[in-house]
Design an enzyme around this catalytic site. Structure first.
Site, PDB file in Angstrom:
ATOM      1  N   GLU A  74      -6.805   4.543   7.818  1.00 52.49           N
ATOM      2  CA  GLU A  74      -6.623   5.968   7.503  1.00 52.49           C
ATOM      3  C   GLU A  74      -7.871   6.524   6.809  1.00 52.49           C
ATOM      4  O   GLU A  74      -8.214   7.689   6.978  1.00 52.49           O
ATOM      5  CB  GLU A  74      -5.358   6.155   6.654  1.00 52.49           C
ATOM      6  CG  GLU A  74      -4.105   5.974   7.504  1.00 52.49           C
ATOM      7  CD  GLU A  74      -2.904   5.405   6.782  1.00 52.49           C
ATOM      8  OE1 GLU A  74      -2.853   5.480   5.540  1.00 52.49           O
ATOM      9  OE2 GLU A  74      -2.002   4.870   7.464  1.00 52.49           O
TER      10      GLU A  74
ATOM     11  N   LYS B  25       0.134   4.308  -0.290  1.00 56.41           N
ATOM     12  CA  LYS B  25      -0.495   5.487   0.312  1.00 56.41           C
ATOM     13  C   LYS B  25      -0.230   6.725  -0.558  1.00 56.41           C
ATOM     14  O   LYS B  25      -0.128   6.593  -1.775  1.00 56.41           O
ATOM     15  CB  LYS B  25      -0.019   5.670   1.763  1.00 56.41           C
ATOM     16  CG  LYS B  25      -0.153   4.371   2.566  1.00 56.41           C
ATOM     17  CD  LYS B  25       0.040   4.537   4.040  1.00 56.41           C
ATOM     18  CE  LYS B  25      -0.120   3.191   4.727  1.00 56.41           C
ATOM     19  NZ  LYS B  25      -0.034   3.246   6.169  1.00 56.41           N
TER      20      LYS B  25
ATOM     21  N   ASN C 243       0.872  -1.177   0.000  1.00 54.91           N
ATOM     22  CA  ASN C 243       0.000   0.000   0.000  1.00 54.91           C
ATOM     23  C   ASN C 243       0.909   1.227   0.000  1.00 54.91           C
ATOM     24  O   ASN C 243       1.501   1.567   1.015  1.00 54.91           O
ATOM     25  CB  ASN C 243      -0.878  -0.042   1.263  1.00 54.91           C
ATOM     26  CG  ASN C 243      -1.728   1.195   1.411  1.00 54.91           C
ATOM     27  OD1 ASN C 243      -1.819   2.019   0.498  1.00 54.91           O
ATOM     28  ND2 ASN C 243      -2.355   1.333   2.572  1.00 54.91           N
TER      29      ASN C 243
ATOM     30  N   GLU D 143      -5.338  -5.144  10.513  1.00 56.64           N
ATOM     31  CA  GLU D 143      -4.321  -4.125  10.743  1.00 56.64           C
ATOM     32  C   GLU D 143      -4.607  -3.390  12.045  1.00 56.64           C
ATOM     33  O   GLU D 143      -5.385  -2.432  12.062  1.00 56.64           O
ATOM     34  CB  GLU D 143      -4.314  -3.122   9.587  1.00 56.64           C
ATOM     35  CG  GLU D 143      -3.995  -3.735   8.233  1.00 56.64           C
ATOM     36  CD  GLU D 143      -3.438  -2.696   7.277  1.00 56.64           C
ATOM     37  OE1 GLU D 143      -2.326  -2.896   6.794  1.00 56.64           O
ATOM     38  OE2 GLU D 143      -4.111  -1.683   7.041  1.00 56.64           O
TER      39      GLU D 143
ATOM     40  N   SER E  13       3.517  -2.289  10.327  1.00 58.26           N
ATOM     41  CA  SER E  13       4.979  -2.332  10.549  1.00 58.26           C
ATOM     42  C   SER E  13       5.632  -3.671  10.198  1.00 58.26           C
ATOM     43  O   SER E  13       6.559  -4.110  10.888  1.00 58.26           O
ATOM     44  CB  SER E  13       5.314  -1.918  11.985  1.00 58.26           C
ATOM     45  OG  SER E  13       4.877  -0.591  12.221  1.00 58.26           O
TER      46      SER E  13
ATOM     47  N   GLY F   1       2.514   2.089  10.801  1.00 58.04           N
ATOM     48  CA  GLY F   1       3.450   3.202  10.653  1.00 58.04           C
ATOM     49  C   GLY F   1       4.145   3.583  11.948  1.00 58.04           C
ATOM     50  O   GLY F   1       4.798   4.618  12.030  1.00 58.04           O
TER      51      GLY F   1
ATOM     52  N   HIS G  62      -9.390   0.840   4.948  1.00 54.74           N
ATOM     53  CA  HIS G  62      -8.105   1.112   5.622  1.00 54.74           C
ATOM     54  C   HIS G  62      -8.343   2.079   6.783  1.00 54.74           C
ATOM     55  O   HIS G  62      -9.165   2.988   6.689  1.00 54.74           O
ATOM     56  CB  HIS G  62      -7.093   1.702   4.629  1.00 54.74           C
ATOM     57  CG  HIS G  62      -5.713   1.730   5.204  1.00 54.74           C
ATOM     58  ND1 HIS G  62      -5.312   2.715   6.084  1.00 54.74           N
ATOM     59  CD2 HIS G  62      -4.678   0.875   5.074  1.00 54.74           C
ATOM     60  CE1 HIS G  62      -4.062   2.460   6.449  1.00 54.74           C
ATOM     61  NE2 HIS G  62      -3.651   1.349   5.859  1.00 54.74           N
TER      62      HIS G  62
HETATM   63  P1  PGA Z   1       2.946   0.149   7.659  1.00 56.15           P
HETATM   64  O1  PGA Z   1       1.491   0.372   7.015  1.00 56.15           O
HETATM   65  O2  PGA Z   1       3.501  -1.111   7.060  1.00 56.15           O
HETATM   66  O3  PGA Z   1       3.732   1.377   7.240  1.00 56.15           O
HETATM   67  O4  PGA Z   1       2.762   0.064   9.116  1.00 56.15           O
HETATM   68  C1  PGA Z   1       0.615  -0.721   6.812  1.00 56.15           C
HETATM   69  C2  PGA Z   1      -0.670  -0.237   6.231  1.00 56.15           C
HETATM   70  O5  PGA Z   1      -1.117   0.878   6.551  1.00 56.15           O
HETATM   71  O6  PGA Z   1      -1.305  -0.945   5.408  1.00 56.15           O
END
Ligand code: PGA
Length: 249
Positions: free
Chosen positions: A96, A11, A9, A166, A212, A172, A94
Protein backbone atom coordinates in the site's frame (compact mmCIF):
# COMPACT_ATOMS: atom_id res chain seq x y z
CA UNK A 1 17.48 -20.65 14.75
CA UNK A 2 14.91 -18.47 13.10
CA UNK A 3 11.93 -17.19 15.05
CA UNK A 4 8.24 -17.67 14.42
CA UNK A 5 6.62 -14.27 14.26
CA UNK A 6 3.03 -13.12 13.95
CA UNK A 7 2.64 -9.40 13.32
CA UNK A 8 -0.63 -7.49 13.12
CA UNK A 9 -0.71 -4.58 10.69
CA UNK A 10 -3.62 -2.44 11.83
CA UNK A 11 -3.28 -0.05 8.87
CA UNK A 12 -5.46 3.10 9.19
CA UNK A 13 -7.83 1.50 11.66
CA UNK A 14 -8.54 1.96 15.38
CA UNK A 15 -8.66 5.36 17.06
CA UNK A 16 -7.24 5.79 20.56
CA UNK A 17 -10.21 4.22 22.35
CA UNK A 18 -10.31 1.24 19.98
CA UNK A 19 -6.54 0.83 20.31
CA UNK A 20 -6.82 0.62 24.10
CA UNK A 21 -9.69 -1.86 23.89
CA UNK A 22 -7.99 -4.15 21.40
CA UNK A 23 -4.73 -4.13 23.36
CA UNK A 24 -6.46 -4.99 26.62
CA UNK A 25 -8.28 -7.85 24.88
CA UNK A 26 -4.98 -9.13 23.50
CA UNK A 27 -3.35 -9.02 26.93
CA UNK A 28 -6.35 -10.84 28.41
CA UNK A 29 -6.35 -13.59 25.75
CA UNK A 30 -2.62 -14.06 25.41
CA UNK A 31 -1.32 -17.40 26.58
CA UNK A 32 2.28 -18.44 26.51
CA UNK A 33 3.36 -18.72 22.94
CA UNK A 34 6.52 -19.76 21.17
CA UNK A 35 5.99 -17.06 18.59
CA UNK A 36 7.00 -13.45 18.77
CA UNK A 37 3.95 -11.23 18.62
CA UNK A 38 3.95 -7.75 17.15
CA UNK A 39 1.27 -5.14 16.52
CA UNK A 40 1.48 -2.07 14.34
CA UNK A 41 -1.04 0.62 15.33
CA UNK A 42 -1.14 4.04 13.62
CA UNK A 43 1.49 6.65 14.47
CA UNK A 44 -0.71 8.65 16.88
CA UNK A 45 -1.40 5.58 18.99
CA UNK A 46 2.12 4.17 19.21
CA UNK A 47 2.96 5.89 22.49
CA UNK A 48 -0.16 4.63 24.22
CA UNK A 49 0.36 1.15 22.77
CA UNK A 50 3.95 0.95 23.99
CA UNK A 51 2.92 2.11 27.47
CA UNK A 52 0.16 -0.49 27.68
CA UNK A 53 2.38 -3.30 26.39
CA UNK A 54 5.52 -2.38 28.29
CA UNK A 55 5.38 -5.29 30.74
CA UNK A 56 4.32 -7.83 28.09
CA UNK A 57 6.13 -9.70 25.33
CA UNK A 58 3.99 -8.08 22.63
CA UNK A 59 6.14 -5.72 20.59
CA UNK A 60 4.91 -2.44 19.14
CA UNK A 61 5.90 -1.76 15.55
CA UNK A 62 5.50 1.26 13.29
CA UNK A 63 3.79 0.96 9.91
CA UNK A 64 6.24 3.32 8.24
CA UNK A 65 8.91 5.98 8.84
CA UNK A 66 10.93 8.57 6.93
CA UNK A 67 14.55 8.03 5.97
CA UNK A 68 15.86 11.44 7.03
CA UNK A 69 17.26 12.20 10.44
CA UNK A 70 14.97 15.23 10.90
CA UNK A 71 14.05 18.39 9.03
CA UNK A 72 11.56 19.95 6.65
CA UNK A 73 9.44 16.89 5.81
CA UNK A 74 5.92 17.99 6.71
CA UNK A 75 3.79 15.13 7.93
CA UNK A 76 6.62 12.66 8.35
CA UNK A 77 8.03 10.72 11.32
CA UNK A 78 11.68 9.86 11.94
CA UNK A 79 13.28 6.71 13.32
CA UNK A 80 14.47 8.57 16.40
CA UNK A 81 10.93 9.80 17.14
CA UNK A 82 9.70 6.22 17.00
CA UNK A 83 12.45 5.01 19.28
CA UNK A 84 11.64 7.77 21.75
CA UNK A 85 8.14 6.32 22.21
CA UNK A 86 9.38 2.77 22.68
CA UNK A 87 9.08 1.53 19.10
CA UNK A 88 12.04 -0.54 17.97
CA UNK A 89 10.76 -2.07 14.76
CA UNK A 90 9.20 -0.80 11.55
CA UNK A 91 7.29 -2.23 8.59
CA UNK A 92 8.81 -1.00 5.33
CA UNK A 93 7.81 -1.59 1.72
CA UNK A 94 4.19 -2.55 2.30
CA UNK A 95 2.42 -2.75 -1.07
CA UNK A 96 0.00 0.00 0.00
CA UNK A 97 2.97 2.32 0.59
CA UNK A 98 4.45 1.31 -2.77
CA UNK A 99 1.16 1.71 -4.63
CA UNK A 100 -0.55 4.74 -3.04
CA UNK A 101 2.48 6.69 -1.85
CA UNK A 102 4.91 5.94 -4.67
CA UNK A 103 7.56 4.35 -2.49
CA UNK A 104 10.06 2.72 -4.81
CA UNK A 105 13.07 0.49 -4.24
CA UNK A 106 15.40 3.48 -3.92
CA UNK A 107 13.36 5.17 -1.20
CA UNK A 108 12.90 1.86 0.58
CA UNK A 109 16.63 1.20 0.52
CA UNK A 110 17.18 4.54 2.27
CA UNK A 111 14.50 3.76 4.81
CA UNK A 112 15.97 0.33 5.52
CA UNK A 113 19.42 1.87 6.00
CA UNK A 114 18.11 4.51 8.38
CA UNK A 115 16.12 2.05 10.47
CA UNK A 116 19.13 -0.26 10.80
CA UNK A 117 21.41 2.64 11.60
CA UNK A 118 19.06 3.44 14.50
CA UNK A 119 19.17 -0.20 15.62
CA UNK A 120 15.57 -0.88 14.69
CA UNK A 121 14.31 -4.17 13.32
CA UNK A 122 12.80 -4.03 9.85
CA UNK A 123 9.88 -6.06 8.56
CA UNK A 124 10.52 -5.71 4.83
CA UNK A 125 7.49 -6.39 2.62
CA UNK A 126 7.46 -7.27 -1.05
CA UNK A 127 5.26 -9.21 -3.43
CA UNK A 128 4.00 -9.41 -6.97
CA UNK A 129 0.85 -8.04 -8.58
CA UNK A 130 -1.69 -10.41 -10.10
CA UNK A 131 -0.46 -9.58 -13.63
CA UNK A 132 3.08 -10.57 -12.64
CA UNK A 133 1.87 -13.94 -11.42
CA UNK A 134 -0.34 -14.53 -14.44
CA UNK A 135 2.59 -13.80 -16.71
CA UNK A 136 4.85 -15.97 -14.54
CA UNK A 137 7.03 -13.02 -13.66
CA UNK A 138 6.46 -13.31 -9.91
CA UNK A 139 9.88 -14.74 -9.05
CA UNK A 140 11.64 -12.02 -11.04
CA UNK A 141 9.60 -9.22 -9.45
CA UNK A 142 10.17 -10.45 -5.92
CA UNK A 143 13.85 -11.01 -6.61
CA UNK A 144 14.38 -7.44 -7.80
CA UNK A 145 12.41 -5.94 -4.88
CA UNK A 146 14.61 -7.81 -2.41
CA UNK A 147 17.90 -7.25 -4.25
CA UNK A 148 17.34 -3.52 -4.78
CA UNK A 149 16.49 -2.71 -1.19
CA UNK A 150 18.42 -5.27 0.84
CA UNK A 151 21.34 -6.91 -0.93
CA UNK A 152 23.71 -4.01 -0.30
CA UNK A 153 23.47 -4.71 3.44
CA UNK A 154 26.42 -6.21 5.26
CA UNK A 155 25.88 -9.71 6.66
CA UNK A 156 25.80 -8.33 10.20
CA UNK A 157 22.60 -6.35 9.47
CA UNK A 158 20.55 -9.43 8.64
CA UNK A 159 19.90 -10.28 12.29
CA UNK A 160 17.61 -7.21 12.27
CA UNK A 161 15.74 -8.07 9.08
CA UNK A 162 12.45 -9.95 8.85
CA UNK A 163 11.10 -10.66 5.36
CA UNK A 164 7.39 -10.58 4.54
CA UNK A 165 6.15 -12.02 1.26
CA UNK A 166 2.79 -10.47 0.48
CA UNK A 167 1.39 -11.18 -2.97
CA UNK A 168 -0.60 -8.03 -3.74
CA UNK A 169 -3.50 -10.02 -5.19
CA UNK A 170 -3.98 -11.72 -1.82
CA UNK A 171 -4.03 -8.61 0.40
CA UNK A 172 -7.46 -7.76 1.75
CA UNK A 173 -9.10 -9.77 -1.02
CA UNK A 174 -9.93 -12.94 0.83
CA UNK A 175 -7.92 -14.77 -1.83
CA UNK A 176 -4.98 -16.35 -0.02
CA UNK A 177 -1.98 -17.82 -1.76
CA UNK A 178 -2.17 -21.57 -1.38
CA UNK A 179 0.22 -23.00 1.22
CA UNK A 180 2.13 -24.52 -1.72
CA UNK A 181 2.43 -21.16 -3.51
CA UNK A 182 3.67 -19.54 -0.28
CA UNK A 183 6.17 -22.33 0.35
CA UNK A 184 7.45 -22.22 -3.24
CA UNK A 185 8.13 -18.47 -3.03
CA UNK A 186 9.59 -18.61 0.49
CA UNK A 187 12.00 -21.37 -0.53
CA UNK A 188 12.99 -19.31 -3.57
CA UNK A 189 13.66 -16.26 -1.35
CA UNK A 190 15.71 -18.29 1.09
CA UNK A 191 17.77 -19.62 -1.82
CA UNK A 192 18.40 -16.06 -3.07
CA UNK A 193 19.65 -15.02 0.36
CA UNK A 194 21.84 -18.12 0.59
CA UNK A 195 23.35 -17.45 -2.83
CA UNK A 196 24.09 -13.79 -2.10
CA UNK A 197 25.19 -14.27 1.51
CA UNK A 198 25.40 -17.76 3.00
CA UNK A 199 23.19 -20.51 4.39
CA UNK A 200 23.67 -19.43 7.96
CA UNK A 201 21.97 -16.09 7.16
CA UNK A 202 19.34 -17.65 4.92
CA UNK A 203 18.42 -20.28 7.51
CA UNK A 204 18.19 -17.68 10.27
CA UNK A 205 16.04 -15.08 8.56
CA UNK A 206 12.33 -15.29 9.34
CA UNK A 207 10.11 -15.13 6.26
CA UNK A 208 6.50 -14.22 6.98
CA UNK A 209 3.57 -14.69 4.64
CA UNK A 210 0.90 -12.00 4.36
CA UNK A 211 -2.36 -11.82 2.44
CA UNK A 212 -5.76 -12.85 3.79
CA UNK A 213 -4.37 -15.03 6.59
CA UNK A 214 -7.26 -16.10 8.82
CA UNK A 215 -7.71 -18.54 11.71
CA UNK A 216 -9.12 -21.01 9.16
CA UNK A 217 -6.05 -21.09 6.92
CA UNK A 218 -3.17 -20.12 9.23
CA UNK A 219 -2.29 -23.62 10.40
CA UNK A 220 -1.81 -24.98 6.91
CA UNK A 221 0.24 -21.97 5.76
CA UNK A 222 2.40 -21.83 8.92
CA UNK A 223 2.91 -25.57 8.63
CA UNK A 224 5.08 -25.11 5.55
CA UNK A 225 8.81 -25.51 6.01
CA UNK A 226 9.89 -22.04 4.94
CA UNK A 227 6.95 -20.07 6.34
CA UNK A 228 7.94 -18.61 9.70
CA UNK A 229 4.76 -16.74 10.50
CA UNK A 230 2.48 -14.08 9.13
CA UNK A 231 1.83 -10.42 8.63
CA UNK A 232 -1.86 -10.09 9.32
CA UNK A 233 -4.13 -7.23 8.25
CA UNK A 234 -7.91 -7.60 8.61
CA UNK A 235 -7.83 -10.57 10.98
CA UNK A 236 -5.51 -8.70 13.37
CA UNK A 237 -8.27 -6.19 14.15
CA UNK A 238 -10.15 -8.79 16.15
CA UNK A 239 -8.39 -10.05 19.28
CA UNK A 240 -9.87 -13.56 19.10
CA UNK A 241 -8.98 -14.16 15.49
CA UNK A 242 -5.49 -12.69 15.90
CA UNK A 243 -4.86 -14.95 18.90
CA UNK A 244 -6.27 -17.94 17.03
CA UNK A 245 -3.77 -17.24 14.24
CA UNK A 246 -0.93 -16.97 16.77
CA UNK A 247 -2.02 -20.25 18.31
CA UNK A 248 -1.94 -21.95 14.91
CA UNK A 249 1.75 -22.72 15.29
P1 PGA B 1 -4.80 -8.81 4.97
O1 PGA B 1 -3.59 -7.76 4.93
O2 PGA B 1 -4.46 -9.82 6.03
O3 PGA B 1 -6.01 -7.98 5.35
O4 PGA B 1 -4.91 -9.40 3.63
C1 PGA B 1 -2.25 -8.19 5.04
C2 PGA B 1 -1.33 -7.02 4.95
O5 PGA B 1 -1.62 -6.06 4.22
O6 PGA B 1 -0.26 -6.99 5.61
Amino acid sequence: MRKNIVAGNWKMNNDLAATKTLISELIELKKTSNSEIMIAPTFVNLLEASKLLKETSIQVVSQNMHYAESGAFTGEISAKMLKAVGVNAVILGHSERREYFNEDDLILKEKVDKALQESMDVIFCFGEQLDDRNSENHFKVVESQIKNALFHLPSSSWKSVILAYEPVWAIGTGQTASPEQAQEMHAYIRKLVAEHYNTSISEDVSILYGGSVKPENAKEIFGKLDVDGGLIGGAALDAKSFMAIINSF
